[in-house]
Design a protein around this motif. Structure first.
Motif, PDB file in Angstrom:
ATOM      1  N   LEU A  14       0.834  -1.206   0.000  1.00  0.00           N
ATOM      2  CA  LEU A  14       0.000   0.000   0.000  1.00  0.00           C
ATOM      3  C   LEU A  14       0.870   1.257   0.000  1.00  0.00           C
ATOM      4  O   LEU A  14       0.610   2.208  -0.752  1.00  0.00           O
ATOM      5  N   ARG A  15       1.889   1.261   0.818  1.00  0.00           N
ATOM      6  CA  ARG A  15       2.807   2.405   0.853  1.00  0.00           C
ATOM      7  C   ARG A  15       3.450   2.648  -0.506  1.00  0.00           C
ATOM      8  O   ARG A  15       3.493   3.771  -1.016  1.00  0.00           O
ATOM      9  N   ASN A  16       3.939   1.566  -1.114  1.00  0.00           N
ATOM     10  CA  ASN A  16       4.654   1.698  -2.393  1.00  0.00           C
ATOM     11  C   ASN A  16       3.750   2.163  -3.528  1.00  0.00           C
ATOM     12  O   ASN A  16       4.218   2.738  -4.505  1.00  0.00           O
ATOM     13  N   SER A  17       2.441   1.890  -3.390  1.00  0.00           N
ATOM     14  CA  SER A  17       1.521   2.253  -4.471  1.00  0.00           C
ATOM     15  C   SER A  17       1.393   3.766  -4.641  1.00  0.00           C
ATOM     16  O   SER A  17       0.997   4.243  -5.698  1.00  0.00           O
ATOM     17  N   ARG A  18       1.779   4.503  -3.606  1.00  0.00           N
ATOM     18  CA  ARG A  18       1.634   5.959  -3.652  1.00  0.00           C
ATOM     19  C   ARG A  18       2.982   6.675  -3.501  1.00  0.00           C
ATOM     20  O   ARG A  18       3.116   7.843  -3.839  1.00  0.00           O
ATOM     21  N   GLY A  19       3.998   5.965  -2.972  1.00  0.00           N
ATOM     22  CA  GLY A  19       5.258   6.624  -2.660  1.00  0.00           C
ATOM     23  C   GLY A  19       5.209   7.231  -1.269  1.00  0.00           C
ATOM     24  O   GLY A  19       4.180   7.224  -0.594  1.00  0.00           O
ATOM     25  N   GLY A  20       6.333   7.747  -0.816  1.00  0.00           N
ATOM     26  CA  GLY A  20       6.376   8.316   0.522  1.00  0.00           C
ATOM     27  C   GLY A  20       6.405   7.250   1.594  1.00  0.00           C
ATOM     28  O   GLY A  20       6.832   6.116   1.360  1.00  0.00           O
ATOM     29  N   PRO A  23       1.168   4.084   4.380  1.00  0.00           N
ATOM     30  CA  PRO A  23       1.282   3.919   5.826  1.00  0.00           C
ATOM     31  C   PRO A  23       2.717   3.619   6.262  1.00  0.00           C
ATOM     32  O   PRO A  23       3.509   3.097   5.477  1.00  0.00           O
ATOM     33  N   ASP A  24       3.002   3.950   7.506  1.00  0.00           N
ATOM     34  CA  ASP A  24       4.338   3.803   8.080  1.00  0.00           C
ATOM     35  C   ASP A  24       4.535   2.360   8.557  1.00  0.00           C
ATOM     36  O   ASP A  24       3.869   1.897   9.490  1.00  0.00           O
ATOM     37  N   LEU A  25       5.439   1.648   7.918  1.00  0.00           N
ATOM     38  CA  LEU A  25       5.657   0.223   8.210  1.00  0.00           C
ATOM     39  C   LEU A  25       6.099  -0.011   9.648  1.00  0.00           C
ATOM     40  O   LEU A  25       5.633  -0.952  10.309  1.00  0.00           O
TER      41      LEU A  25
END
Length: 248
Positions: A14-20, A23-25
């Motif tokens: 999910l994080r990678n789908s948007r960059g940044g 959510p914080d892993l």
């Protein structure tokens, strides 16, 4: 009690789908552990489509801090293919457990165990190197007894059962799930006699876990996709606690 290791690949996806970093892993891994889970699992694939190399070491650093002054040590489990790439990552990150999994290029997720008639020789080399670094090794397997007879010769500490067939049978009906469970029960009894530890993972959930957690000798389940899917309905903390309830 059977230990619950939560696979956080989907959070990274999910994080990678948007960059940044949302959510914080690390933040959500802490929430998972604070909710009672016994460990975190990652599968850092070569294409880094979810867990990245940096995540592996960020989590390692987090675990060192999290485990300070803890009576019950939280475990870090890394999954991956037997390859020089994954071996180097394991030896540098030093997780508590390395789970070796056969990987087919282009696969969506792991969907089969090792065939030790073909894979045993290569596996032995990787298992020995990882164990020499003080890391427990589990290998991803199905329930065929002829195949499982070759596990002891590899030197692996544990087997992680690929539980997709059981979960998919249970999705049809609990009765079908009970039938599928029998092959796992027989396989587990065989491994117990060989003094080989037992883990399990793939599509286990709060519906099929009550039966599967009765598996003889089961020490740990590694669960990601279905737990994260359930968390979308009830929240991550509640999902972890519900899964833990099924394992008591």
């Amino acid at each position: 009690m059977v230990h619950l290791s939560v696979n956080v690949n989907k959070i990274a996806t999910l994080r990678n789908s948007r960059g940044g970093n949302h959510p914080d892993l690390i933040y959500l891994s802490k929430l998972i552990l604070d909710s009672g889970a016994h460990g975190i699992t990652v599968h850092p694939r070569e294409d880094e489509r979810h867990i990245r190399k940096k995540d592996v070491f960020d989590l390692r650093e987090f675990f060192v801090l999290y485990n300070r002054d803890k009576k019950n040590k939280i475990e870090y489990n890394m999954e991956g293919e037997p390859s020089p790439r994954f071996l180097d990552l394991v030896l540098e990150a030093k997780p508590d457990q390395a789970t070796l999994v056969p990987v087919t290029p282009g696969e969506i997720t792991s969907d089969h165990g090792f065939d030790l008639k073909k894979d045993s020789s290569e596996l032995k080399t990787y298992i020995r190197r990882i164990q020499n670094a003080g890391i427990r090794v589990s290998i991803f397997m199905e329930t065929d007894l002829e195949n499982l007879k070759l596990v002891k010769d590899t030197g692996a500490d544990r087997v992680e059962f690929y539980t997709g067939p059981y979960a998919h049978a249970f999705d049809q009906s609990p009765e079908e799930g009970k039938k599928a469970f029998e092959s796992f029960r027989k396989a587990a009894e065989f491994l117990q006699a060989q003094k080989i530890g037992i883990n399990a993972g793939h599509d286990l959930d709060h519906f099929n876990l009550p039966l599967f957690s009765s598996l003889p000798g089961l020490e740990e389940v590694s669960i990601g996709h279905r737990l994260m899917s359930y968390a979308l309905e009830v929240g991550l903390e509640a999902a972890v606690k519900e899964y833990l309830k099924t394992l008591t």
